[in-house]
Structure formats: C-alpha cells, structure tokens
Write a protein that holds these residues in place. Sequence first.
Motif, PDB file in Angstrom:
ATOM      1  N   GLU A 161     -12.446 -32.703 -98.725  1.00  0.00           N
ATOM      2  CA  GLU A 161     -12.686 -33.779 -98.340  1.00  0.00           C
ATOM      3  C   GLU A 161     -13.009 -34.488 -97.086  1.00  0.00           C
ATOM      4  O   GLU A 161     -14.153 -33.500 -96.366  1.00  0.00           O
ATOM      5  N   GLY A 162     -12.990 -35.824 -96.819  1.00  0.00           N
ATOM      6  CA  GLY A 162     -14.302 -36.237 -96.200  1.00  0.00           C
ATOM      7  C   GLY A 162     -15.797 -36.461 -97.135  1.00  0.00           C
ATOM      8  O   GLY A 162     -16.641 -37.302 -96.826  1.00  0.00           O
ATOM      9  N   GLY A 163     -15.604 -35.658 -98.628  1.00  0.00           N
ATOM     10  CA  GLY A 163     -17.040 -35.989 -98.957  1.00  0.00           C
ATOM     11  C   GLY A 163     -17.756 -35.044 -99.049  1.00  0.00           C
ATOM     12  O   GLY A 163     -19.206 -35.051 -99.116  1.00  0.00           O
ATOM     13  N   TRP A 168     -19.618 -36.904 -93.665  1.00  0.00           N
ATOM     14  CA  TRP A 168     -18.384 -36.635 -92.659  1.00  0.00           C
ATOM     15  C   TRP A 168     -19.486 -37.302 -91.279  1.00  0.00           C
ATOM     16  O   TRP A 168     -18.853 -37.793 -91.029  1.00  0.00           O
ATOM     17  N   VAL A 169     -20.820 -36.022 -91.408  1.00  0.00           N
ATOM     18  CA  VAL A 169     -21.563 -36.978 -90.535  1.00  0.00           C
ATOM     19  C   VAL A 169     -21.989 -38.301 -90.145  1.00  0.00           C
ATOM     20  O   VAL A 169     -21.897 -38.760 -89.273  1.00  0.00           O
ATOM     21  N   LEU A 211     -25.337 -39.845 -84.271  1.00  0.00           N
ATOM     22  CA  LEU A 211     -26.398 -38.587 -84.276  1.00  0.00           C
ATOM     23  C   LEU A 211     -25.405 -37.417 -83.141  1.00  0.00           C
ATOM     24  O   LEU A 211     -24.926 -37.017 -82.750  1.00  0.00           O
ATOM     25  N   GLN A 212     -26.213 -38.692 -81.585  1.00  0.00           N
ATOM     26  CA  GLN A 212     -26.061 -38.339 -80.195  1.00  0.00           C
ATOM     27  C   GLN A 212     -24.879 -37.667 -79.969  1.00  0.00           C
ATOM     28  O   GLN A 212     -24.569 -36.929 -79.311  1.00  0.00           O
ATOM     29  N   ALA A 263     -14.711 -28.393 -85.141  1.00  0.00           N
ATOM     30  CA  ALA A 263     -13.592 -28.197 -86.432  1.00  0.00           C
ATOM     31  C   ALA A 263     -14.276 -28.619 -87.214  1.00  0.00           C
ATOM     32  O   ALA A 263     -14.325 -27.920 -88.680  1.00  0.00           O
ATOM     33  N   MET A 264     -15.529 -29.590 -88.016  1.00  0.00           N
ATOM     34  CA  MET A 264     -15.599 -30.258 -89.164  1.00  0.00           C
ATOM     35  C   MET A 264     -16.552 -28.953 -89.598  1.00  0.00           C
ATOM     36  O   MET A 264     -16.521 -28.462 -90.526  1.00  0.00           O
TER      37      MET A 264
END
Length: 285
Positions: free
Chosen positions: A47-49, A54-55, A235-236, A246-247
């Motif tokens: 899911e989401g790769g 995801w990030v 990212l910050q 959650a991820m």
Amino acid sequence: MRVLRQPRRLLCWILAGTFAQLAPALAAPELRFLTTEYPPYSSPKLEGGGAMEWVLRAALEPRGYVIQVQPVPWARISREIAQGQVDGVMLLWPTDVTELGLLPTQPVFISHLGFFVRREQWQVQGISNWQMLKGQTVGVVRGYTYPDQLHATGAVLEPSLSDLHNLKKLAAKRFDYAALERATGEHQLAQDANGELARKLVWQAPALVSIPLTFGIVPGRPGAERLLNELELGLQQLRGQRALKAMLDKFKVDPAAALQPEPLPALKLRRASPANPNARPSKTQ
C-alpha cells in the motif's frame, strides 16, 4: 452591435492563445524516481508503494509535484541516470549516493543489517563478539554488496537467489545464520502464508551495522537544486505528523532522527523542600 462583438471575440482568441502557451509552465512538475524492490521500504505490491515511497509523496505532492516511481534492477539505475531521464533515486545507503554521484537528502530511515537465526539458537545476550561467527555459514544474496563488517566476522558466506530463499534455507538448517536487514526479514516472515517461517526464525539483536537510508537527487537535471531544497523542507514538515506515526507503525521501520516523531514535553519536577525532605515531586503547573 456586430461592430462591438468583433473586438470582444478577438480578445477571447488572444487570451485563449496566451493560456495555451502558459499551460505547460503552469502544469505541475513531473518527477521520475527509480528504486529497487525492497519491502517494506519499497514495493509496488505494498500500500502506497512502501514506507520510502509514502514519505516521498507525503513530502512533495503537497508542494505540487507529480511523482512517478519505477522499480528497476539495481544494475540498471546507473544506466538510466546516464541517459538523463531520471530526477532521483530512493532507498540509498551513503555508499550508493557516492557511487552514483547524487545529491543526498537528510537520512530518512535507519536500516539495521544483522542476522536471523532459528529460535533455538536465539541468545538473550545477543552476539557479544562478532568473531563468534568465524567458520559459521551465513546465507547472503548473490549480487548484493554487504558492509565490510560482515566479511570481517570470518563467517563463510554462502550466496543464494533472494532473502526469502535464505530464510527458507535457514529454517531447513542448511546454514547457521541469514544476513538480512531487520525490517525486510520481519516483513518476509509476516508474508509467509502458513506462518511456519515465523514460528522457526527470529531476529538476533544487536545489529551488525545500522546504516541511514536517503533519497538521492540527480545533479544537472532541470530544477535539481530546487527539488532538493523542496524535498528537505517537506521531510522536515513531516516530523510530528500523526500520519507519519501511523505509517511507521504499519511498516515497522525505524525513522532517522530527522523524522523521529516529536517527543512529548518533559515534565518539570519540583525539588523536595528542606523542610519536608520526604515530599514527593509534583508537576509544575
């Protein structure tokens, strides 16, 4: 009235032509990132790769970027970069960044490389001395580059086709240890349909080596410096977000310090007063 309509119609044509010329400039920037399949960090089956993709999307898509992530064999990445159609590569160790000549981001995850063992081999105190592996047979994957620390253990390295093959061979007592990234190995065990591998195998702490994983931006591409800055800012801004937590829980990966969820404020404690040395400390209001 017809005379008045003509200038109006001409103005519409001029505006339409102007917008048509501006449309490509106003369109969202499209990026092409390459990766290798390395679950749970990266895989089109997830899911989401996976955690790394995801990030990437969470950091850049809110900033207007359209992202294409393409899994390819590792040997193909340098050729793709040389052809000039790649904006970035994800899931990189620092040595990969240097080898490919990329611009690195801050660390995103910490990858723990170590060993899986059969449950009856597991030791509470862990592997206290890596020379204990000298002469032991360790399963590795053919074509992977392993840290020098692994070769320095004196273990006998036996190549196989994949991490999953190594786990199966370890369970069948074909060798003594399987050298593997912790999150990747635990993901493989969790995917085993009948749960047999998870019942037989376990991660043996501590890790042999812990290495940061980063994104790499291809220098010389249009907007490369801006992309690097935008990605760093994204990212910050992820830090402390509930969705990030959650991820991390979902994929069971360890974030680097730059992405660690923000800690709760420390409680300030009052000292016990000399008049009442047995007083318990309490929260400052």
